[in-house]
Enzyme design. Structure first.
Site, PDB file in Angstrom:
ATOM      1  N   SER A 278      -2.359  -3.700   0.859  1.00  0.00           N
ATOM      2  CA  SER A 278      -3.367  -4.418   1.653  1.00  0.00           C
ATOM      3  C   SER A 278      -4.802  -4.138   1.225  1.00  0.00           C
ATOM      4  CB  SER A 278      -3.206  -4.063   3.128  1.00  0.00           C
ATOM      5  OG  SER A 278      -4.244  -4.664   3.872  1.00  0.00           O
ATOM      6  N   LYS A 279      -5.559  -5.231   1.078  1.00  0.00           N
ATOM      7  CA  LYS A 279      -6.985  -5.105   0.789  1.00  0.00           C
ATOM      8  C   LYS A 279      -7.742  -4.731   2.057  1.00  0.00           C
ATOM      9  CE  LYS A 279      -7.074  -8.009  -3.224  1.00  0.00           C
ATOM     10  NZ  LYS A 279      -6.984  -9.311  -3.787  1.00  0.00           N
ATOM     11  N   ASN A 280      -7.085  -4.843   3.200  1.00  0.00           N
ATOM     12  CA  ASN A 280      -7.710  -4.472   4.482  1.00  0.00           C
ATOM     13  C   ASN A 280      -7.442  -3.009   4.842  1.00  0.00           C
ATOM     14  OD1 ASN A 280      -8.766  -7.157   5.483  1.00  0.00           O
ATOM     15  ND2 ASN A 280      -6.629  -7.715   5.195  1.00  0.00           N
TER      16      ASN A 280
ATOM     17  N   ASP B 259       1.068  -0.742   6.494  1.00  0.00           N
ATOM     18  CA  ASP B 259       1.651  -1.724   7.427  1.00  0.00           C
ATOM     19  C   ASP B 259       3.136  -1.434   7.642  1.00  0.00           C
ATOM     20  OD1 ASP B 259      -0.762  -3.358   7.544  1.00  0.00           O
ATOM     21  OD2 ASP B 259      -0.265  -4.068   5.544  1.00  0.00           O
TER      22      ASP B 259
ATOM     23  N   ARG C  21      -0.822 -10.431  -0.898  1.00  0.00           N
ATOM     24  CA  ARG C  21      -1.199 -11.609  -0.099  1.00  0.00           C
ATOM     25  C   ARG C  21      -0.732 -12.905  -0.773  1.00  0.00           C
ATOM     26  NH1 ARG C  21      -7.333 -11.698   1.235  1.00  0.00           N
ATOM     27  NH2 ARG C  21      -6.790  -9.586   1.882  1.00  0.00           N
TER      28      ARG C  21
ATOM     29  N   GLY D 165       5.328  -5.397   2.196  1.00  0.00           N
ATOM     30  CA  GLY D 165       4.976  -4.661   0.983  1.00  0.00           C
ATOM     31  C   GLY D 165       4.458  -5.497  -0.173  1.00  0.00           C
ATOM     32  N   VAL D 166       4.609  -6.820  -0.099  1.00  0.00           N
ATOM     33  CA  VAL D 166       4.173  -7.625  -1.244  1.00  0.00           C
ATOM     34  C   VAL D 166       2.756  -8.173  -1.023  1.00  0.00           C
ATOM     35  CG1 VAL D 166       6.577  -8.199  -1.820  1.00  0.00           C
ATOM     36  CG2 VAL D 166       5.200  -9.831  -0.546  1.00  0.00           C
TER      37      VAL D 166
ATOM     38  N   ASP E 137       2.848   4.414   3.058  1.00  0.00           N
ATOM     39  CA  ASP E 137       2.553   2.987   3.107  1.00  0.00           C
ATOM     40  C   ASP E 137       1.823   2.770   4.445  1.00  0.00           C
ATOM     41  OD1 ASP E 137       2.792   0.137   2.639  1.00  0.00           O
ATOM     42  OD2 ASP E 137       4.332   0.163   4.194  1.00  0.00           O
TER      43      ASP E 137
ATOM     44  N   ASP F 196       8.445   1.223   4.421  1.00  0.00           N
ATOM     45  CA  ASP F 196       9.310   0.404   5.279  1.00  0.00           C
ATOM     46  C   ASP F 196       9.813  -0.833   4.535  1.00  0.00           C
ATOM     47  OD1 ASP F 196       6.788  -0.930   5.200  1.00  0.00           O
ATOM     48  OD2 ASP F 196       7.369  -2.075   6.964  1.00  0.00           O
TER      49      ASP F 196
HETATM   50  C1  BG6 Z   1       1.192  -5.081   2.833  1.00  0.00           C
HETATM   51  C2  BG6 Z   1       1.997  -5.901   3.822  1.00  0.00           C
HETATM   52  O1  BG6 Z   1       0.953  -3.822   3.357  1.00  0.00           O
HETATM   53  O2  BG6 Z   1      -0.052  -5.719   2.542  1.00  0.00           O
HETATM   54  C3  BG6 Z   1       2.176  -7.302   3.281  1.00  0.00           C
HETATM   55  O3  BG6 Z   1       3.263  -5.290   4.042  1.00  0.00           O
HETATM   56  C4  BG6 Z   1       0.817  -7.917   2.969  1.00  0.00           C
HETATM   57  O4  BG6 Z   1       2.894  -8.087   4.211  1.00  0.00           O
HETATM   58  C5  BG6 Z   1       0.062  -7.027   1.986  1.00  0.00           C
HETATM   59  O5  BG6 Z   1       0.978  -9.219   2.403  1.00  0.00           O
HETATM   60  C6  BG6 Z   1      -1.336  -7.542   1.642  1.00  0.00           C
HETATM   61  O6  BG6 Z   1      -2.174  -7.411   2.765  1.00  0.00           O
HETATM   62  P1  BG6 Z   1      -3.661  -7.999   2.875  1.00  0.00           P
HETATM   63  O7  BG6 Z   1      -4.196  -7.300   4.104  1.00  0.00           O
HETATM   64  O8  BG6 Z   1      -4.406  -7.597   1.643  1.00  0.00           O
HETATM   65  O9  BG6 Z   1      -3.528  -9.464   3.010  1.00  0.00           O
HETATM   66 MG    MG Z   2       4.873  -1.752   4.746  1.00  0.00          MG
END
Ligand code: BG6
Ligand code: MG
Length: 221
Positions: free
Chosen positions: A120-122, A14, A53, A50-51, A12, A174
């Site tokens: 995460s999309k980032n 973040d 956006r 983990g959830v 994972d 996590d």
């Molecule tokens: C997860 C985070 O990795 O990515 C979440 O634990 C977050 O808290 C999710 O909401 C989506 O991330 P992003 O960067 O696409 O907004």
């Molecule tokens: Mg995480």
């Protein structure tokens, strides 16, 4: 005696590889304040681990008593992402969590394939910025998936990209949602982070800097 060998490890992002979980918290807190929710706390943020956006936004909105249109919700999520991305500009290798880089290197030396499995999309941007992109064989992120953890999709996509059957992969997480997703994918999970003891993982470690018995995890007897 049957030994089952793990061939791929899916990290994972973040809260496992990088300390961006704190930045997510700050960005959501700023948005919450702007829309009149002043009591958004760390414990609420824990539920966002983990959830996706949009689901994370819902956790913020549940703290208030107003209802919003889909358009308004999209705007809130985008605004939060802009605050988050503004903070990501400062991100560099110093945000890599203790033991993460060493763990990735150790696994690669052992011939284990590595992937990221993140909502995460980032994720691709962040991996680039912190210098971990080159260590990952594959990335499965919010850009590849439509269903959020605890759905197993993100980990199944990672295993598929690695060309491995799910049972040959181990997940490091996590979040409770992430551990459930790993189980639903038919993978074992190592739980780390501030709540490692309560995630329901098969293996537990406070973080990746503590001593971990990789031999027994990778060669399950
Ligand atoms: C997860 C985070 O990795 O990515 C979440 O634990 C977050 O808290 C999710 O909401 C989506 O991330 P992003 O960067 O696409 O907004
Ligand atoms: Mg995480």
């Amino acid at each position: 005696m049957v030994i089952h060998m793990i061939k791929g490890v899916i990290f994972d992002l973040d809260g496992v590889l990088v300390s961006t979980d704190e930045l997510h918290y700050k960005a959501w807190k700023r948005l919450a304040k702007e829309i009149g929710i002043s009591d958004f706390k760390r414990e609420d943020n824990e539920k966002q681990r983990g959830v996706s956006r949009m689901e994370s936004l819902q956790i913020v909105l549940d703290k208030g008593n107003k209802s919003y249109t889909e358009e308004e919700k999209e705007e809130f999520a985008e605004r939060k992402n802009n605050y988050y991305k503004e903070m990501l500009k400062e991100l560099d290798g110093s945000a890599v969590l203790p033991g993460a880089l060493e763990t990735v290197k150790l696994l690669k030396e052992k011939g284990i394939m590595t992937a990221v499995g993140s909502a995460s999309k980032n994720a691709p941007d962040i991996l680039e910025k912190i210098g971990l992109l080159t260590y990952m064989d594959k990335i499965s992120s919010g850009l590849d998936t439509t269903r959020s953890k605890p759905d197993p999709e993100v980990f199944l996509v990672a295993a598929d990209k690695l060309g491995l059957p799910p049972q040959d992969c181990l997940v490091i997480e996590d979040s409770a949602a992430g551990v459930q997703a790993a189980k639903a994918a038919g993978m074992k999970a190592l739980g780390v982070g501030p709540y490692y003891f309560s995630l329901g993982a098969d293996y537990e470690a406070e973080n990746l800097a503590v001593s971990i018995n990789w031999e027994s995890i990778l060669n399950e007897v």
